[in-house]
Design a protein around this motif. Structure first.
Motif, PDB file in Angstrom:
ATOM      1  N   PRO A 175      47.971  65.215  87.821  1.00 51.35           N
ATOM      2  CA  PRO A 175      46.837  64.380  87.398  1.00 51.35           C
ATOM      3  C   PRO A 175      45.680  65.240  86.894  1.00 51.35           C
ATOM      4  O   PRO A 175      45.464  66.352  87.365  1.00 51.35           O
ATOM      5  N   TYR A 176      44.948  64.711  85.937  1.00 50.97           N
ATOM      6  CA  TYR A 176      43.816  65.439  85.371  1.00 50.97           C
ATOM      7  C   TYR A 176      42.703  64.469  84.990  1.00 50.97           C
ATOM      8  O   TYR A 176      42.913  63.249  84.913  1.00 50.97           O
ATOM      9  N   VAL A 177      41.525  65.036  84.734  1.00 51.15           N
ATOM     10  CA  VAL A 177      40.371  64.254  84.295  1.00 51.15           C
ATOM     11  C   VAL A 177      39.849  64.838  82.991  1.00 51.15           C
ATOM     12  O   VAL A 177      39.703  66.056  82.872  1.00 51.15           O
ATOM     13  N   ALA A 178      39.584  63.980  82.026  1.00 49.98           N
ATOM     14  CA  ALA A 178      38.999  64.405  80.762  1.00 49.98           C
ATOM     15  C   ALA A 178      37.698  63.634  80.540  1.00 49.98           C
ATOM     16  O   ALA A 178      37.640  62.420  80.774  1.00 49.98           O
ATOM     17  N   ASN A 179      36.671  64.346  80.100  1.00 51.00           N
ATOM     18  CA  ASN A 179      35.425  63.700  79.697  1.00 51.00           C
ATOM     19  C   ASN A 179      35.565  63.278  78.243  1.00 51.00           C
ATOM     20  O   ASN A 179      35.934  64.102  77.388  1.00 51.00           O
ATOM     21  N   VAL A 180      35.277  62.016  77.964  1.00 51.75           N
ATOM     22  CA  VAL A 180      35.553  61.478  76.632  1.00 51.75           C
ATOM     23  C   VAL A 180      34.387  60.660  76.095  1.00 51.75           C
ATOM     24  O   VAL A 180      33.553  60.152  76.843  1.00 51.75           O
ATOM     25  N   VAL A 181      34.358  60.557  74.774  1.00 55.43           N
ATOM     26  CA  VAL A 181      33.502  59.608  74.069  1.00 55.43           C
ATOM     27  C   VAL A 181      34.435  58.632  73.369  1.00 55.43           C
ATOM     28  O   VAL A 181      35.341  59.046  72.644  1.00 55.43           O
ATOM     29  N   VAL A 182      34.228  57.353  73.606  1.00 54.31           N
ATOM     30  CA  VAL A 182      35.135  56.330  73.070  1.00 54.31           C
ATOM     31  C   VAL A 182      34.350  55.343  72.206  1.00 54.31           C
ATOM     32  O   VAL A 182      33.267  54.887  72.586  1.00 54.31           O
ATOM     33  N   ALA A 183      34.908  55.034  71.045  1.00 51.86           N
ATOM     34  CA  ALA A 183      34.321  54.023  70.164  1.00 51.86           C
ATOM     35  C   ALA A 183      35.377  52.961  69.891  1.00 51.86           C
ATOM     36  O   ALA A 183      36.489  53.284  69.459  1.00 51.86           O
ATOM     37  N   LEU A 184      35.058  51.704  70.168  1.00 44.77           N
ATOM     38  CA  LEU A 184      35.964  50.584  69.922  1.00 44.77           C
ATOM     39  C   LEU A 184      35.357  49.690  68.848  1.00 44.77           C
ATOM     40  O   LEU A 184      34.200  49.251  68.972  1.00 44.77           O
ATOM     41  N   ARG A 185      36.126  49.425  67.816  1.00 49.27           N
ATOM     42  CA  ARG A 185      35.668  48.541  66.742  1.00 49.27           C
ATOM     43  C   ARG A 185      36.321  47.178  66.906  1.00 49.27           C
ATOM     44  O   ARG A 185      37.537  47.039  66.845  1.00 49.27           O
ATOM     45  N   GLU A 186      35.503  46.158  67.117  1.00 48.37           N
ATOM     46  CA  GLU A 186      35.989  44.792  67.291  1.00 48.37           C
ATOM     47  C   GLU A 186      36.401  44.252  65.930  1.00 48.37           C
ATOM     48  O   GLU A 186      35.601  44.254  64.989  1.00 48.37           O
ATOM     49  N   PRO A 187      37.657  43.815  65.757  1.00 47.98           N
ATOM     50  CA  PRO A 187      38.164  43.469  64.424  1.00 47.98           C
ATOM     51  C   PRO A 187      37.512  42.255  63.770  1.00 47.98           C
ATOM     52  O   PRO A 187      37.381  42.206  62.548  1.00 47.98           O
ATOM     53  N   ARG A 188      37.093  41.261  64.549  1.00 54.76           N
ATOM     54  CA  ARG A 188      36.549  40.043  63.942  1.00 54.76           C
ATOM     55  C   ARG A 188      35.125  40.225  63.433  1.00 54.76           C
ATOM     56  O   ARG A 188      34.758  39.712  62.376  1.00 54.76           O
ATOM     57  N   THR A 189      34.300  40.936  64.190  1.00 56.28           N
ATOM     58  CA  THR A 189      32.905  41.096  63.816  1.00 56.28           C
ATOM     59  C   THR A 189      32.612  42.448  63.179  1.00 56.28           C
ATOM     60  O   THR A 189      31.597  42.611  62.502  1.00 56.28           O
TER      61      THR A 189
END
Length: 254
Positions: free
Chosen positions: A54-68
């Protein structure tokens, strides 16, 4: 077998070529015995680089909502127990939890506390439409799993067709010139549902600081971009992989 493999490959590529991807071959010849051996060895080496602990990663996440078209972006930590479970918690302004995702092969829980949104589901990918559950299960837990059906060499890179259960996965990898990074393009198809991924990093299966991934769900249009800021030196607490809704004997959340 070759006709089946090529048909699946062509269908997957046509449905999933990401932006800025390398050119897609329109015809491929069968590899020689020597080339087939080399390709199998190359895949075995890539699989040997998969994390086992097991490991831990620090991340930046961007989610684009498809409808809007709205983009949600947050920073946080991703804990992964390879082939078993993952937990990702992203925080927003003020340190409040913006998103909490828990995923295993059999279950998932996706929560946005700010709007009291919680969705749970089982192994059926269709139940998670609009959420990046397929990305987590596929690429974070089982990136290179599957039986090798076919393989080719294209532009000094490898092209693999894998079969795992009811899903077919096409992988294309290439080394970026004058760089230590690998460029991988992948498509996963199951019951007509296509997911696609583009990964740029030092290893196609082991995260490192600076790695980037872009995922697109073909059914919903959801897009997810992930940037790895760093990988921790210590393993995460095993409790991180427990069901967040599980209750102990006293009725308190674990």
């Amino acid at each position: 077998m070759r006709a089946f493999a090529f048909a699946v490959m062509a269908l997957a590529i046509a449905a999933c070529a990401p932006r800025a991807s390398p050119s897609v071959p329109t015809a491929l010849s069968d590899p020689t015995a020597r080339e087939w051996t080399r390709l199998r060895e190359r895949l075995a080496i890539a699989r040997s680089e998969e994390p086992e602990r097991p490991y831990v990663a620090n991340v930046v996440v961007a989610l684009r909502e498809p409808r809007t078209g709205k983009v949600f972006q947050a920073r946080g930590a991703l804990a992964v127990d390879p082939k078993h479970a993952l937990r990702m918690i992203l925080v927003g302004p003020g340190g409040a939890t913006a998103l909490d995702a828990w995923v295993t092969d059999d279950q998932f829980r996706f929560a946005v506390p700010a709007i009291a949104f919680v969705r749970r589901g089982g192994a059926n990918t269709k139940a998670s439409n609009g959420l990046p559950i397929g990305f987590f299960r596929w690429w974070m837990l089982h990136p290179l799993d599957g039986r090798l059906l076919a393989a080719w060499t294209r532009d000094a890179g490898a092209l693999y067709l894998l079969r795992r259960g009811d899903e077919t996965v096409l992988l294309r990898e290439a080394h970026i010139a004058r760089s230590r990074r690998e460029h991988l393009i992948a498509a996963r198809r199951e019951d007509g549902h296509v997911e696609r991924l583009e990964w740029l990093g030092r290893s196609p299966v082991a995260p490192h600081a600076g790695d980037k991934a872009r995922y697109v769900d073909g059914a919903s249009g959801l897009e997810v971009e992930v940037r790895v800021e760093g990988v921790g030196e210590h393993e995460p607490d095993p409790a991180a992989f427990l069901d967040p809704d599980a209750m102990n004997a006293n009725g308190a959340a674990l």
